[in-house]
Write an enzyme that holds these catalytic residues in place. Structure first.
Site, PDB file in Angstrom:
ATOM      1  N   ALA A   1      24.332 -75.113   1.476  1.00 39.69           N
ATOM      2  CA  ALA A   1      25.443 -74.990   2.419  1.00 39.69           C
ATOM      3  C   ALA A   1      25.090 -73.928   3.446  1.00 39.69           C
ATOM      4  O   ALA A   1      24.258 -73.043   3.220  1.00 39.69           O
ATOM      5  CB  ALA A   1      26.723 -74.607   1.682  1.00 39.69           C
TER       6      ALA A   1
ATOM      7  N   ASP B   1      37.837 -61.438   1.292  1.00 34.81           N
ATOM      8  CA  ASP B   1      37.704 -62.783   1.877  1.00 34.81           C
ATOM      9  C   ASP B   1      37.961 -63.848   0.822  1.00 34.81           C
ATOM     10  O   ASP B   1      37.169 -64.774   0.639  1.00 34.81           O
ATOM     11  CB  ASP B   1      36.315 -62.951   2.491  1.00 34.81           C
ATOM     12  CG  ASP B   1      36.255 -64.109   3.492  1.00 34.81           C
ATOM     13  OD1 ASP B   1      37.334 -64.555   3.940  1.00 34.81           O
ATOM     14  OD2 ASP B   1      35.148 -64.565   3.818  1.00 34.81           O
TER      15      ASP B   1
ATOM     16  N   ALA C   1      25.839 -66.593   6.290  1.00 35.39           N
ATOM     17  CA  ALA C   1      24.613 -66.814   5.518  1.00 35.39           C
ATOM     18  C   ALA C   1      24.432 -68.292   5.226  1.00 35.39           C
ATOM     19  O   ALA C   1      25.337 -69.099   5.403  1.00 35.39           O
ATOM     20  CB  ALA C   1      24.673 -66.021   4.205  1.00 35.39           C
ATOM     21  N   THR C   2      23.212 -68.619   4.791  1.00 38.57           N
ATOM     22  CA  THR C   2      22.880 -69.965   4.336  1.00 38.57           C
ATOM     23  C   THR C   2      22.493 -69.889   2.867  1.00 38.57           C
ATOM     24  O   THR C   2      21.759 -68.978   2.468  1.00 38.57           O
ATOM     25  CB  THR C   2      21.738 -70.565   5.153  1.00 38.57           C
ATOM     26  OG1 THR C   2      22.125 -70.612   6.533  1.00 38.57           O
ATOM     27  CG2 THR C   2      21.407 -71.977   4.686  1.00 38.57           C
ATOM     28  N   VAL C   3      22.998 -70.844   2.077  1.00 41.85           N
ATOM     29  CA  VAL C   3      22.725 -70.854   0.640  1.00 41.85           C
ATOM     30  C   VAL C   3      21.708 -71.951   0.334  1.00 41.85           C
ATOM     31  O   VAL C   3      21.839 -73.082   0.805  1.00 41.85           O
ATOM     32  CB  VAL C   3      24.014 -71.085  -0.171  1.00 41.85           C
ATOM     33  CG1 VAL C   3      23.701 -71.087  -1.663  1.00 41.85           C
ATOM     34  CG2 VAL C   3      25.040 -70.004   0.152  1.00 41.85           C
TER      35      VAL C   3
ATOM     36  N   GLY D   1      27.104 -71.202   6.125  1.00 45.96           N
ATOM     37  CA  GLY D   1      28.355 -70.590   6.520  1.00 45.96           C
ATOM     38  C   GLY D   1      28.185 -69.708   7.728  1.00 45.96           C
ATOM     39  O   GLY D   1      27.135 -69.675   8.382  1.00 45.96           O
ATOM     40  N   GLY D   2      29.235 -68.939   8.056  1.00 45.35           N
ATOM     41  CA  GLY D   2      29.209 -68.110   9.241  1.00 45.35           C
ATOM     42  C   GLY D   2      28.312 -66.900   9.108  1.00 45.35           C
ATOM     43  O   GLY D   2      27.824 -66.364  10.105  1.00 45.35           O
TER      44      GLY D   2
END
Length: 653
Positions: free
Chosen positions: A22, A138, A27-29, A24-25
Site C-alpha cells: 500500500a 491518527d 510512507a509506502t508499505v 499512503g501520504g
C-alpha cells in the site's frame, strides 16, 4: 505501469523486498522477507519528502524506539529500523488481513456486536501506548488491521485486530512546526482541541476512537464538507449526533458510548483508552444480555370465562353419591382412568354402576352394555381407520408451492434436513414423509426434504499460507495435487495460488492443484529495451534465456530493429530457457538508403531510379556517368522515401 524500483531490492543485506502492499501520504508499505530469520515482514519506507528533513529523522528514530517497546497482541510489532538510499524505514510484523477501511468499503457498516468487538481490541492496543506515555494522534480505519477470524467465520466478533502507525504522526508533526502548525491528523477523526490549540493528550485518541465507532455503526463519518478545514471546524462547533438517528434500531448503549467518547470538552471524555476500554467491555456484556432477551416480552393479562371446578362425573344426575365414591379412588388410579377417555364412557360407567344395584334394572344394564359396545366399535374404527387418509404428493414442488398445496388440502408442512442432489433443482421437494399414498392423519403434518442442489464446496482461500497448513484445509473436501514453482513474493514452502482459484465451487473429491513456492527465481531477466535486435538476442542468450515472439510495430522516431518493449520485463523472475517476447521498431516511414559507393555511376543511377528516387549525378570532368560513385547523399542506411532527390558523386578514379 512503471515498475517500482524497490521491488527485489535488498535492504541492509537482510530484507528482500517482494512487492508493494500500500502507499499512503507519509510512507509506502512493502511485503518483504527477512532472509536472516526466514520470516515474512512488512517494511514501511518513509517518502523522500520527509527523508530530507533532519528534524523529522531525529524524531522518527526516537519514536521508533518507543514503539518497539510496545508489546501487546493488538499492536503491530516493530522489529527493526534503518535507512535505505537516504530513506528511513521500519521493519514491522506482517499482518495477513485487511484494513478496517477496506472492510467498511465492502460491508458499509458493522453490527453493534462486531463494532464493539473491534473497538475493544483497538482500545486495548491504544491503552498500551497511553501507559507508555505515547499518543497515537491518527486513529482511523486505515491504521486498523483486521485479520481473518481463526475459526474461518465471517463474524468480526472472532477477528484479531491490530493497530499500526503509533507515533508516526507525531514525528511528522514535529518536523512541520515551522509550517504554521500543520494539522497532522485526518480531519474526519480529529479531536476539537487539536483544531483549536494544537495540543493533545490521550483523550484525543479516545475522541478519534469514538468517531471510528460512529462510522462502524452508521457506515459514514459524522461530518463532511467541500474543504478539509470546513470538516475540522465542525468538530469544534457541533456535537456528534447519536448513531441511532441515522440507523434505526441501534441500542441506546452504543449512542451513550459515542456521546461519552466524543464530548467536545476533553474533560467530559474518559481520561484515556484504558478507561474507555472498561466502558466498552461493560457495554459488550450489557449488549449480550440484551441480545439474549430481545424477543422475550411479558404477555398482557387476559380475562377468561369462569368454569365449574367440579369434574364431569360430579355434574351427572346423582353426581353427589358418585362423587363421594370417586373421591375414594387413589389419585394414580383416577389419573389412569381419566387419561384421554371420552366423557361419554365415564357417564355410561356411572350409569351401569347404579343399574346393577337391582334386578329391576337388568334390562337397562343390557341396553347400556350394548351402547358401550357401539361406542367402542365406533371409536376403534375412528382411531384405527377412519381418521386416516392417503398422503398427497408434494414432490417436485418448490418450497412455497408445497406449503400452499399442503394448506389447501388441510395439512401442515414441516421442513426436514436438506439433501444434496445432482438431478433435482435446489429448493425443490426431493422427498417427503409420509410418502405419497401412505396413511396420514387428517390435518397432520407432512415433512418435506428439499434438494440442496449438487454437492459443491468453494475452493478455500489458502494462498499465502504454509503448505502444511493450507493443504490440510483443502483436503477436507478435495484431492490435493501439489505443484512446485518459483515465486518473487513468497518464501519456500508457502502456497502461491490454487487452480481453480479460491471461491470456485467444486464437487467433493475433485482434484485441486496447489502451487507451492520453492523460493526465489534462479534468474532475473536483463533489460534489452533500446538495443538492436541482434544485440538483444546475444544478451538474452548469454543470460540463459531465449528470444520468443518477435513483433514489429510502427515507430517514427526509433531506428529499424530497435527493441521497444520486452515481456517479461526487466528484473522479472525467470528460469533457464524462459522465452522473452520482443516488440521491434519498423523504423521511420520509407526505407533505408542503399550503399552505392564504388558502384559504376550508371548502374548506381539505374538502381536508385528503380527505387523511385530522383537521382542527381555530380561528376568531375567530361566523363559523366562513366566513372565510379565516390560519395552519396543521404548516407547509406538513412531513411528515404519514393520521389525523394538523392545525389551521387562520380569520378573516374
Amino acid at each position: 505501469m512503471v515498475a517500482d524500483p524497490l521491488n527485489g531490492a535488498l535492504l541492509d543485506g537482510r530484507y528482500r523486498i517482494r512487492g508493494r502492499v500500500a502507499r499512503g501520504g507519509m510512507a509506502t508499505v512493502y511485503h518483504a522477507t527477512d532472509e536472516r530469520l526466514e520470516r515474512t515482514v512488512a517494511i514501511k519506507i518513509i517518502h523522500p519528502s520527509y527523508a530530507r528533513d533532519n528534524r523529522f529523522l531525529a524524531r522518527f528514530a526516537d519514536e521508533a524506539k518507543t514503539i518497539a517497546r510496545l508489546t501487546h497482541p493488538n499492536v503491530v510489532a516493530v522489529y527493526d529500523q534503518g535507512v535505505h538510499d537516504g530513506m528511513p524505514y521500519l521493519v514491522m510484523e506482517y499482518v495477513r488481513g485487511r484494513t478496517l477501511r477496506d472492510l467498511l468499503s465492502e460491508r458499509r457498516r458493522l453490527s453493534p456486536a462486531e463494532a464493539l468487538a473491534v473497538l475493544e481490541q483497538m482500545l486495548a492496543a491504544i491503552a498500551t501506548a497511553h501507559r507508555a506515555g505515547l499518543v497515537h494522534r491518527d486513529v482511523k480505519p486505515e491504521n486498523v488491521l483486521v485479520a481473518a477470524p481463526p475459526n474461518g467465520s465471517g463474524n468480526l466478533v472472532d477477528a484479531v485486530v491490530k493497530v499500526a502507525d503509533f507515533g508516526l504522526a507525531r514525528a511528522v508533526e514535529a518536523s512541520a512546526e515551522d509550517q504554521q502548525g500543520q494539522l497532522m491528523a485526518t480531519v474526519a477523526y480529529v479531536a476539537p482541541e487539536l483544531v483549536t490549540g494544537g495540543h493533545v493528550d490521550s483523550r484525543a485518541d479516545v475522541y478519534s476512537a469514538g468517531i471510528v465507532l460512529f462510522e462502524m455503526l452508521t457506515g459514514r463519518v459524522p461530518y463532511d464538507g467541500e474543504r478539509p478545514v470546513d470538516v475540522a471546524w465542525q468538530h469544534v462547533d457541533r456535537d456528534v449526533p447519536a448513531p441511532s438517528k441515522l440507523v434505526a434500531g441501534l441500542p441506546p448503549l452504543v449512542d451513550e458510548l459515542v456521546a461519552r467518547a466524543t464530548r467536545r470538552d476533553p474533560g467530559g471524555r474518559p481520561m484515556d483508552a484504558g478507561a474507555m476500554l472498561a466502558e466498552v467491555i461493560s457495554a459488550r456484556e450489557d449488549l449480550g444480555t440484551l441480545n439474549t432477551h430481545t424477543h422475550v416480552f411479558a404477555q398482557p393479562t387476559m380475562e377468561i370465562a369462569s368454569v365449574d371446578p367440579r369434574p364431569n362425573w360430579a355434574r351427572l344426575p346423582g353426581g353427589g353419591a358418585a362423587a363421594g365414591a370417586a373421591r375414594t379412588v387413589p389419585r394414580a388410579q383416577r389419573s389412569r382412568q381419566g387419561g384421554g377417555r371420552p366423557a361419554i364412557l365415564d357417564d355410561l360407567r356411572a350409569r351401569v354402576g347404579r343399574l346393577t344395584a337391582t334386578d329391576h334394572n337388568r334390562r337397562k344394564l343390557l341396553a347400556s352394555l350394548v351402547a358401550i359396545g357401539v361406542v367402542v366399535l365406533i371409536g376403534g374404527y375412528w382411531l384405527a381407520i377412519g381418521r386416516y387418509v392417503d398422503a398427497p404428493s408434494l414432490l417436485t414442488l418448490s418450497q412455497t408451492n408445497a406449503a400452499a398445496e399442503a394448506k389447501r388440502l388441510g395439512f401442515g408442512m414441516k421442513l426436514g434436513q436438506g439433501i444434496f442432489s445432482d438431478t433435482v433443482p435446489k429448493d425443490t421437494v426431493l422427498k417427503q414423509d409420509p410418502a405419497p399414498g401412505n396413511r396420514l392423519a387428517r390435518g397432520g403434518d407432512i415433512t418435506v426434504f428439499l434438494s440442496l442442489g449438487p454437492e459443491l464446496y468453494p475452493v478455500p482461500e489458502i494462498a499465502g499460507q504454509l503448505a502444511s497448513v493450507g493443504v490440510e484445509t483443502a483436503k477436507e473436501h478435495f484431492k490435493v495435487q501439489q505443484v512446485s514453482d518459483y515465486s518473487d513474493t513468497l518464501p519456500k514452502g508457502y502456497i502461491i495460488s490454487t487452480d481453480p482459484a479460491a471461491g470456485t465451487q467444486l464437487p467433493p473429491g475433485s482434484t485441486l492443484k496447489v502451487i507451492v513456492s520453492k523460493g526465489d527465481f534462479p534468474l532475473r531477466v536483463p533489460t534489452v529495451v533500446g538495443k538492436n535486435v541482434n544485440e538483444a538476442r546475444a544478451i538474452l542468450e548469454g543470460a540463459g534465456l531465449v528470444v520468443g515472439k518477435v513483433e514489429y510495430v510502427d515507430n517514427e522516431t526509433r531506428p529499424h530493429d530497435e527493441v521497444l518493449e520486452q515481456d517479461p520485463a526487466q528484473g522479472a523472475g525467470a528460469v533457464k530457457g524462459t522465452k522473452v517476447n520482443l516488440k521491434l521498431s519498423n523504423g521511420p516511414p520509407g526505407f533505408p538508403m542503399p550503399d552505392v559507393n564504388n558502384w559504376n555511376c550508371g548502374d548506381a543511377k539505374r538502381e536508385l531510379e528503380r527505387l523511385q528516387l530522383q537521382v542527381q549525378v555530380q561528376s568531375e570532368g567530361f566523363f559523366g556517368e562513366n566513372g565510379n560513385v565516390r560519395g552519396q547523399q543521404p548516407a547509406a542506411g538513412q531513411p528515404v522515401s519514393a520521389g525523394q532527390q538523392v545525389v551521387i558523386q562520380c569520378r573516374l578514379f
